[in-house]
Scaffold this motif. Structure first.
Motif, PDB file in Angstrom:
ATOM      1  N   LEU A 128       3.980  -1.375  -8.378  1.00  0.00           N
ATOM      2  CA  LEU A 128       4.773  -1.392  -6.889  1.00  0.00           C
ATOM      3  C   LEU A 128       5.947  -2.611  -7.677  1.00  0.00           C
ATOM      4  CD1 LEU A 128       2.223  -1.906  -4.361  1.00  0.00           C
ATOM      5  CD2 LEU A 128       4.205  -0.431  -4.233  1.00  0.00           C
ATOM      6  N   MET A 185       9.675   3.561  -1.799  1.00  0.00           N
ATOM      7  CA  MET A 185       8.439   2.889  -1.650  1.00  0.00           C
ATOM      8  C   MET A 185       7.286   3.874  -0.697  1.00  0.00           C
ATOM      9  SD  MET A 185       9.062   0.755  -3.866  1.00  0.00           S
ATOM     10  CE  MET A 185       7.563  -0.364  -3.491  1.00  0.00           C
ATOM     11  N   SER A 186       7.808   4.249   0.109  1.00  0.00           N
ATOM     12  CA  SER A 186       6.649   4.893   1.129  1.00  0.00           C
ATOM     13  C   SER A 186       5.678   5.766   0.294  1.00  0.00           C
ATOM     14  CB  SER A 186       7.452   5.697   2.292  1.00  0.00           C
ATOM     15  OG  SER A 186       8.281   4.710   2.957  1.00  0.00           O
ATOM     16  N   THR A 241       4.331   5.749  -2.533  1.00  0.00           N
ATOM     17  CA  THR A 241       3.397   4.906  -3.253  1.00  0.00           C
ATOM     18  C   THR A 241       2.584   4.016  -2.551  1.00  0.00           C
ATOM     19  OG1 THR A 241       4.863   4.732  -5.061  1.00  0.00           O
ATOM     20  CG2 THR A 241       3.203   2.984  -4.986  1.00  0.00           C
ATOM     21  N   ILE A 242       3.158   3.670  -1.271  1.00  0.00           N
ATOM     22  CA  ILE A 242       2.085   2.619  -0.347  1.00  0.00           C
ATOM     23  C   ILE A 242       1.157   3.526   0.290  1.00  0.00           C
ATOM     24  CG2 ILE A 242       2.473   1.257   1.666  1.00  0.00           C
ATOM     25  CD1 ILE A 242       5.183   0.242   0.517  1.00  0.00           C
ATOM     26  N   ALA A 243       1.766   4.986   0.786  1.00  0.00           N
ATOM     27  CA  ALA A 243       0.869   5.742   1.458  1.00  0.00           C
ATOM     28  C   ALA A 243      -0.303   6.110   0.541  1.00  0.00           C
ATOM     29  CB  ALA A 243       1.559   7.053   1.851  1.00  0.00           C
ATOM     30  N   SER A 244       0.043   6.357  -0.692  1.00  0.00           N
ATOM     31  CA  SER A 244      -1.247   6.973  -1.680  1.00  0.00           C
ATOM     32  C   SER A 244      -2.127   5.668  -1.789  1.00  0.00           C
ATOM     33  CB  SER A 244      -0.347   7.486  -2.919  1.00  0.00           C
ATOM     34  OG  SER A 244       0.323   6.313  -3.647  1.00  0.00           O
ATOM     35  N   MET A 245      -1.759   4.365  -1.938  1.00  0.00           N
ATOM     36  CA  MET A 245      -2.322   3.424  -2.154  1.00  0.00           C
ATOM     37  C   MET A 245      -3.412   3.333  -1.016  1.00  0.00           C
ATOM     38  SD  MET A 245       0.177   0.623  -3.728  1.00  0.00           S
ATOM     39  CE  MET A 245      -1.043  -0.770  -3.543  1.00  0.00           C
ATOM     40  N   ALA A 246      -3.138   3.567   0.434  1.00  0.00           N
ATOM     41  CA  ALA A 246      -3.648   3.404   1.306  1.00  0.00           C
ATOM     42  C   ALA A 246      -5.210   4.554   1.462  1.00  0.00           C
ATOM     43  CB  ALA A 246      -3.031   3.695   2.630  1.00  0.00           C
ATOM     44  N   THR A 286      12.846   1.991   1.640  1.00  0.00           N
ATOM     45  CA  THR A 286      11.650   2.364   2.445  1.00  0.00           C
ATOM     46  C   THR A 286      11.538   3.830   1.962  1.00  0.00           C
ATOM     47  OG1 THR A 286      12.493   1.315   4.409  1.00  0.00           O
ATOM     48  CG2 THR A 286      11.112   3.178   4.802  1.00  0.00           C
ATOM     49  N   THR A 313       8.556  -1.159  -9.682  1.00  0.00           N
ATOM     50  CA  THR A 313       9.495  -0.315  -8.886  1.00  0.00           C
ATOM     51  C   THR A 313      10.332  -1.002  -8.124  1.00  0.00           C
ATOM     52  OG1 THR A 313       7.809   1.425  -8.569  1.00  0.00           O
ATOM     53  CG2 THR A 313       9.568   1.449  -6.884  1.00  0.00           C
ATOM     54  N   ILE A 320      -0.561  -2.392  -8.555  1.00  0.00           N
ATOM     55  CA  ILE A 320       0.225  -3.648  -8.424  1.00  0.00           C
ATOM     56  C   ILE A 320       1.435  -3.732  -9.138  1.00  0.00           C
ATOM     57  CG2 ILE A 320       0.261  -6.103  -8.090  1.00  0.00           C
ATOM     58  CD1 ILE A 320      -2.707  -6.049  -7.130  1.00  0.00           C
TER      59      ILE A 320
END
Length: 264
Positions: A231, A187-188, A190-195, A184, A234, A228
């Motif tokens: 992700l 990865m958080s 990268t996921i936040a920047s993708m959003a 968590t 990673t 992608i």
């Protein structure tokens, strides 16, 4: 569309003057980072200039063996950085983490080049090194967070880990909650920047494509594909790093070896 505007010597001088702003800010606030920032900046310039000349040679030759060796060198340097910045012992983690990164990054890059870009020569220097560098750089940052957090959390909550073992849990079952927390944390970002991509920021891959002359829609396709791929790389590299290092980091009784954490 034309390629990116060339930067003259005067342009680079103006860029250097822009560096005075953070340096003066750090000096005024007495953060004690002026020396480290100057050293890092000089290292960056020297490394990029040398790599720039080297990559011109690599791109012209475009030999599969040289391309693979250079990408392996990139991976090795990244692994050393991950272990050092995670405050872990090199002797315990070098080969397991290196093997994890080789498997994850070679697989994702070759998959990207063959199935997504549809290259006839999947070890093409321009794609393998440029795409591989972007994937590896982002994977590196996530692994520093994930791998470091995993072992630090076990040291911090060792009693909870022993309690789970005492209830009959296997080592991997007892470590599952620590791994979940580490994934968590890694990865958080990268996921936040993708959003927020496209609205808050124009990411590097897309910006580079546009400055290089690509139309925005093509740049967008590449950016979606690279995110992608990042992700995938990673999650694979962190998973394999934890799996491969756990076997060397605990004794036969399931106790974490104190020697895995490096002295600060």
């Amino acid at each position: 569309m034309h390629g990116a505007q060339n930067l003259s010597e005067f342009s680079m001088l103006m860029c250097g003057l822009l560096l005075l702003i953070p340096l003066l800010g750090i000096w005024y606030l007495k953060l004690g980072m002026v020396k480290s920032m100057l050293i890092s900046t000089i290292r960056m310039i020297v490394q990029l200039v040398l790599v720039g000349f080297f990559l011109e040679f690599v791109f012209q030759l475009n030999n599969w063996l040289l391309n693979s060796v250079w990408f392996l060198t990139m991976i090795t340097v990244a692994v050393l950085s991950v272990i050092k910045n995670s405050n872990l012992r090199l002797k315990h983690f070098l080969f397991p983490v290196l093997f994890s990164f080789i498997l994850a990054n070679f697989f994702v890059v070759l998959y990207f080049n063959y199935f997504i870009v549809n290259l006839n020569f999947i070890l093409d220097a321009k794609y393998m090194i440029a795409i591989g560098g972007m994937i590896l750089g982002n994977s590196l940052r996530a692994n520093i967070v994930g791998l470091g957090d995993f072992y630090k959390s076990i040291c911090k909550d060792e009693q909870l880990y022993f309690y789970k073992l005492s209830l009959g849990a296997t080592r991997f079952e007892a470590l599952r909650s620590f791994a979940k927390k580490s994934f968590t944390a890694a990865m958080s970002p990268t996921i936040a920047s993708m959003a927020t991509m496209g609205i808050v920021s124009l990411p590097g891959m897309m910006t580079g494509q546009i400055l290089g002359g690509s139309v925005p829609l093509i740049a967008i396709k590449y950016q979606i594909a690279i995110m992608i791929a990042i992700l995938a790389s990673t999650i694979i590299s962190i998973s394999l790093s934890i799996i491969f290092t756990v076997g060397k980091s605990f004794n036969k009784y399931g106790v974490l070896l104190k020697s895995v954490i490096a002295d600060k």
